[in-house]
Motif scaffolding. Sequence first.
Motif: not given
Length: 108
Positions: A45, A57, A60-61
């Motif tokens: 990510s 990203g 997702i992180s």
Amino acid sequence: MTATTLAILIYGALVALGGIYGYAKAQSVPSLVAGIGAGVVLVGSAIAMMRGAYQVGWWISLVVALLLLARFAFASFKSFKWMPGGLMIILSLAAIIMLLIGRRGPGA
């Protein structure tokens, strides 16, 4: 590379190393698989954030960091241990704070 991206890269590497540590210390295959898996997702990510898909990203992180925080916070209610629980709670909170600070991405 933004400070947020660098923080997530470091966080991902530490999560993966934590999984390896869990396996080495307790022969825990679930720790190895989950740690390396989450670490790879976090590093991936961060790479996405660097390559133009910052928001993907970032989300997702954030999701992975929240899941890790929830897992270790829940486990700490049963019996708090500095390793790995306390350390992962601190690292996850730091990653979430960095993500919230860098929400808009580079140049915003």
